[in-house]
Design a protein around this motif. Structure first.
Motif, mmCIF file in Angstrom:
data_model
loop_
_atom_site.group_PDB
_atom_site.id
_atom_site.type_symbol
_atom_site.label_atom_id
_atom_site.label_comp_id
_atom_site.label_asym_id
_atom_site.label_seq_id
_atom_site.Cartn_x
_atom_site.Cartn_y
_atom_site.Cartn_z
ATOM 1 N N ILE A 123 53.891 12.936 -55.959
ATOM 2 C CA ILE A 123 53.059 12.164 -56.889
ATOM 3 C C ILE A 123 53.909 11.388 -57.892
ATOM 4 C CG2 ILE A 123 51.283 12.349 -58.681
ATOM 5 C CD1 ILE A 123 50.232 14.799 -57.086
ATOM 6 N N ASP A 124 54.749 12.082 -58.661
ATOM 7 C CA ASP A 124 55.539 11.393 -59.684
ATOM 8 C C ASP A 124 56.480 10.355 -59.058
ATOM 9 O OD1 ASP A 124 54.278 13.004 -61.477
ATOM 10 O OD2 ASP A 124 55.946 14.411 -61.713
ATOM 11 N N ASN A 125 57.142 10.760 -57.948
ATOM 12 C CA ASN A 125 58.083 9.849 -57.285
ATOM 13 C C ASN A 125 57.661 9.525 -55.862
ATOM 14 O OD1 ASN A 125 59.816 10.009 -59.577
ATOM 15 N ND2 ASN A 125 60.691 11.913 -58.774
ATOM 16 N N LYS A 129 50.232 8.861 -56.018
ATOM 17 C CA LYS A 129 50.028 8.865 -57.461
ATOM 18 C C LYS A 129 48.557 9.013 -57.840
ATOM 19 C CE LYS A 129 54.103 5.989 -58.322
ATOM 20 N NZ LYS A 129 54.959 7.111 -58.750
ATOM 21 N N ALA A 132 47.327 12.401 -59.020
ATOM 22 C CA ALA A 132 47.927 12.984 -60.229
ATOM 23 C C ALA A 132 46.956 13.885 -60.997
ATOM 24 C CB ALA A 132 48.464 11.878 -61.136
#
Length: 317
Positions: A123-125, A129, A132
């Motif tokens: 999600i973050d990278n 996303k 999240a």
């Protein structure tokens, strides 16, 4: 001369074939992988689960293996495109229905666990996303989700045994010890799979306390598995009559008996126990030995599922 029309398979007592054995193996492995990952997280104090390779291994193995097992189960159905009817038609007196409900609840929570563990990567990278908020919820409510997941995983691990034990006309299957045996062997398979994946793909080291803890725990679970297998056959022998005859035949007849003694008991149970007691500390905690030991345990658990399924249907008194 009397003629028999059609295939001889119609006269065989074997109704469930190898895809079911593999499904039973994968379902038990899934439950065992997530159980052992949560136990490590709770017992060893890994509050930051994303930093631990063993917990990562359990998080990814649980949904992948149960998903693969369910796909195999669906394609083994006579009419696989109608599998969705199992999700809307329930008979609460049926073990199959209770198992479907357990799996229906189990799969979403292991996905939540996965998202919490792999939030940074996925999600973050990563490309997800939009998930999240779900991952944030999984992290914020991690203890609750882990508790629910643990309960459901125990249910899924034991359910495979309950499913077979409900077959009343098969003495080797119709025994109350089978769910405990399948749960123990599933936990053993899950521990072994976590060790293999953690060491090979998530940079875990045999020097880490979690790896040593799981490696030692696996030996204890194998002892429990051996005990349950012993109780299963002793219990059948003491029942006498046709049940004792079935137990004797299952222990001594043909290739299935060879599979039990060589593949299940010899390779999957006695060899890992013997090696862990006989080898020096430095060898049995080496990277290569831990992976080798885990692989033979996995082969033994698969052999156990195959043996129980086929012997249970073949030796019927």
């Amino acid at each position: 001369m009397n003629q028999i029309w059609g295939s001889m398979e119609q006269y065989s007592t074997v109704v469930w074939h190898w895809p079911i054995a593999v499904y039973l193996f994968l379902a038990g492995l899934s439950a065992g992988a997530i159980i052992s990952a949560i136990v490590v997280k709770w017992m060893k104090g890994n509050d930051v689960s994303s930093s631990d390779g063993i917990i990562k291994a359990g998080a990814i193995l649980a949904p992948v293996t149960i998903g693969a097992g369910l796909c195999l189960l669906i394609f083994d159905l006579t009419r696989p495109l109608m599998f969705w009817k199992l999700l809307i038609h329930y008979n609460f007196g049926s073990v199959m229905t209770l198992g479907v409900l357990a799996l229906f609840a189990y799969f979403p929570v292991v996905i939540l666990f996965l998202l919490g563990v792999f939030k940074k990567e996925l999600i973050d990278n990563g490309p997800f996303k939009f998930l999240a908020p779900v991952a944030d919820f999984a992290l914020a409510q991690s203890k609750m989700i882990e508790s629910i997941t643990l309960v459901l995983a125990v249910g899924v691990g034991a359910y495979t045994g309950f499913l077979l034990s409900a077959m009343n006309s098969y003495p080797l299957l119709n025994t109350p010890i089978l769910p405990a045996l399948f749960l123990a062997s599933g936990v053993s398979a899950g521990i072994s799979a976590n060790l293999v994946v953690g060491l090979l793909f998530f940079k875990s080291s045999t020097g880490e306390s979690n790896v040593g803890y799981l490696h030692g725990l696996d030996v204890k679970v194998i002892f429990a598995e051996l005990f349950f297998l012993f109780i299963l056959f002793v219990g059948m022998m003491y029942q006498g009559g046709a049940t004792a005859h079935v137990a004797g035949a299952a222990l001594s007849t043909g290739g299935l008996a060879s599979l039990l003694w060589i593949g299940v008991i010899g390779l999957g149970l006695i060899l890992p126990i013997g090696l862990n007691f006989a080898l020096p500390h430095g060898v049995k905690h080496s990277h290569g030995f831990v992976i080798f030991n885990a692989l033979i345990v996995l082969v033994g658990v698969l052999a156990l599922r195959y043996y129980i399924l086929y012997a249970g249907q073949t030796f019927v008194g």
